[in-house]
Design an enzyme around this catalytic site. Structure first.
Site, PDB file in Angstrom:
ATOM      1  N   GLU A 177       3.983 -13.521   0.844  1.00  0.00           N
ATOM      2  CA  GLU A 177       2.940 -12.657  -0.455  1.00  0.00           C
ATOM      3  C   GLU A 177       2.437 -13.389  -1.461  1.00  0.00           C
ATOM      4  OE1 GLU A 177       3.016  -8.932  -1.197  1.00  0.00           O
ATOM      5  OE2 GLU A 177       3.287  -8.250   0.926  1.00  0.00           O
ATOM      6  N   GLU A 282       5.446  -7.030   9.960  1.00  0.00           N
ATOM      7  CA  GLU A 282       5.908  -5.444   9.417  1.00  0.00           C
ATOM      8  C   GLU A 282       4.771  -4.389  10.281  1.00  0.00           C
ATOM      9  OE1 GLU A 282       5.509  -5.875   5.378  1.00  0.00           O
ATOM     10  OE2 GLU A 282       6.735  -7.432   5.139  1.00  0.00           O
TER      11      GLU A 282
HETATM   12  C1  XIL Z   1       7.638  -1.825   0.973  1.00  0.00           C
HETATM   13  C2  XIL Z   1       8.183  -0.625   1.097  1.00  0.00           C
HETATM   14  O1  XIL Z   1       8.171  -0.038   2.398  1.00  0.00           O
HETATM   15  C3  XIL Z   1       8.633   0.650   0.222  1.00  0.00           C
HETATM   16  O2  XIL Z   1       8.939   2.030   0.604  1.00  0.00           O
HETATM   17  C4  XIL Z   1       8.709   0.263  -0.969  1.00  0.00           C
HETATM   18  O3  XIL Z   1       8.529   1.284  -1.925  1.00  0.00           O
HETATM   19  C5  XIL Z   1       7.254  -1.055  -1.245  1.00  0.00           C
HETATM   20  O4  XIL Z   1       7.271  -1.487  -0.708  1.00  0.00           O
HETATM   21  N1  XIL Z   1       4.722  -5.901   2.646  1.00  0.00           N
HETATM   22  C6  XIL Z   1       5.901  -6.150   2.602  1.00  0.00           C
HETATM   23  C7  XIL Z   1       7.348  -4.812   2.470  1.00  0.00           C
HETATM   24  O5  XIL Z   1       6.320  -7.186   2.484  1.00  0.00           O
HETATM   25  O6  XIL Z   1       8.418  -5.298   1.645  1.00  0.00           O
HETATM   26  C8  XIL Z   1       6.688  -3.404   1.606  1.00  0.00           C
HETATM   27  O7  XIL Z   1       7.963  -2.648   1.360  1.00  0.00           O
HETATM   28  C9  XIL Z   1       5.224  -3.526   2.541  1.00  0.00           C
HETATM   29  C10 XIL Z   1       4.103  -3.641   2.328  1.00  0.00           C
END
Ligand code: XIL
Length: 370
Positions: A177, A282
């Site tokens: 990101e 994801e």
């Molecule tokens: C999220 C997790 O799922 C949560 O448990 C945590 O509180 C915050 O992060 N993009 C990403 C992930 O790259 O690392 C994120 O994961 C969700 C969005």
């Protein structure tokens, strides 16, 4: 084939409970499915052949982001993970704040647990994530030092983590990101302290620590913003053309049931045109993107969600074989999705329901690669 699936699924939805529909479709389809093998029917049980698992049925790595506490404490969750997935990502256990809570303290326990669990159960581990603007411990946010000291902090973290898991974590989201939706570089602490070339240097440091690891740039928004998509592709191509060791592009794909197929297709095919490996890293498909606090999960939403999973998986599966790094869902079931906590709304974004039962989209994912 899809027309048949769709017709059949829709017909049963009107007369049967939703949870039965996916099974009915799978039973119908798999009577003529040469791939499906079922020991029960071979052993004389009258139940027809059905899909065994993602792990057995998908032609590329299919994974999930996992929660270490659930893996340790919840038997249904653990068994489902063992049965279904061929690749695992730590949902949080490999983030900076989890691994490196103080300057001279590393906490490896959960990450080690995951890597050992994966090794015991013959699963690939994808590392997430080395450099991100979130999940940073206060010692980093408060760190005082000149640019050389910041560079050391940055390099030390990357190399300590990658070295620890060398040969056991096959791939890393090196930078996560780094771009804003408007296509500019995010004004993160890393950009402020290290300058715009921090991204290239993160890849170089990771590569030095494990020359065999596959290194990814991971981000979100490819499917909903053509501006951001172009910026990501531009960044990745720039790294590649400069000889930076980058091997893959991660599309987070936290998407929604009503995203257009055209946008999803553009996200996946544009990423593949970089020539790099593509990881849908994801994936989840929200059915309540408008945050309706009283929404219920209807049969119609379940069907629309299944159609969207089908489209994404089918589009991904059409990529050249050597570019299909895999698909990872973000979490396992609707009981443990990050979305309900993060967005404070009910939602049902994953292939398994709150009782770890397969939803309609489970079968749609399998159908998409037939
Ligand atoms: C999220 C997790 O799922 C949560 O448990 C945590 O509180 C915050 O992060 N993009 C990403 C992930 O790259 O690392 C994120 O994961 C969700 C969005």
């Amino acid at each position: 084939m899809r027309a048949l699936n769709r017709f059949n699924r829709k017909a049963v939805f009107h007369s049967l409970k939703v949870s039965l529909a996916a099974t009915a479709v799978s039973l119908f389809l798999c009577t003529s499915c040469s791939k499906a093998k079922n020991s029960k029917s071979i052993s004389g049980d009258s139940e027809p052949a059905k899909v065994e698992s993602f792990q057995k049925n998908m032609p590329f790595a299919f994974g999930a982001a996992v929660n270490i506490n659930l893996l340790k404490s919840n038997t249904s969750y653990r068994e489902l993970v063992i049965k279904e997935y061929s690749s695992l990502t730590a949902e949080n256990a490999m983030k900076f704040g989890a691994l490196h809570p103080a300057e001279k303290t590393y906490n490896w326990s959960d990450a080690d647990y995951l890597v050992q669990f994966a090794s015991d159960n013959n699963k690939r581990v994808h590392g997430h994530t080395l450099i991100w603007y979130k999940s940073l411990p206060t010692w980093v946010m408060d760190f005082q030092g000149d640019s050389e000291a910041w560079e050391q902090l940055f390099k030390n973290h990357i190399q300590a983590v990658v070295s620890r898991f060398r040969g056991r974590v096959v791939s890393w989201d090196v930078v996560n990101e780094a771009l804003e939706d408007n296509g500019t570089l995010r004004n993160s602490i890393w950009l402020q302290k290290l300058g715009p070339n921090y991204i290239a240097r993160a890849f170089q440091y990771a590569h030095e620590a494990d020359p065999n690891a596959l290194l990814f740039y991971n981000d979100y928004g490819h499917e909903y913003s053509s501006v951001k998509r172009a910026a990501i592709i531009n960044l990745v191509n720039g790294l590649k053309n400069a000889g930076v060791p980058i091997h893959g592009i991660g599309l987070q794909m936290h998407t929604r049931y009503n995203q257009t197929d055209a946008n999803l297709n553009a996200a996946i095919t544009d990423a593949s045109q970089t020539g790099l490996k593509v990881h849908i890293s994801e994936l989840d498909i929200a059915v309540n993107p408008d945050n309706n606090p009283s929404l219920t999960f209807s049969a119609l939403l379940e069907e629309q969600q299944a159609e969207k999973y089908f489209f994404i998986v089918k589009t991904f599966n059409a990529l050249p074989a050597n570019q299909k790094f895999g698909i990872t869902t973000w979490n396992v079931s609707d009981a443990d999705t990050w979305i309900t906590g993060h967005y404070k709304r009910p939602d049902w974004p994953l292939p398994f329901d709150k009782n770890y039962k397969r939803k309609a989209c489970y079968q749609a994912i399998i159908d998409a690669v037939k």
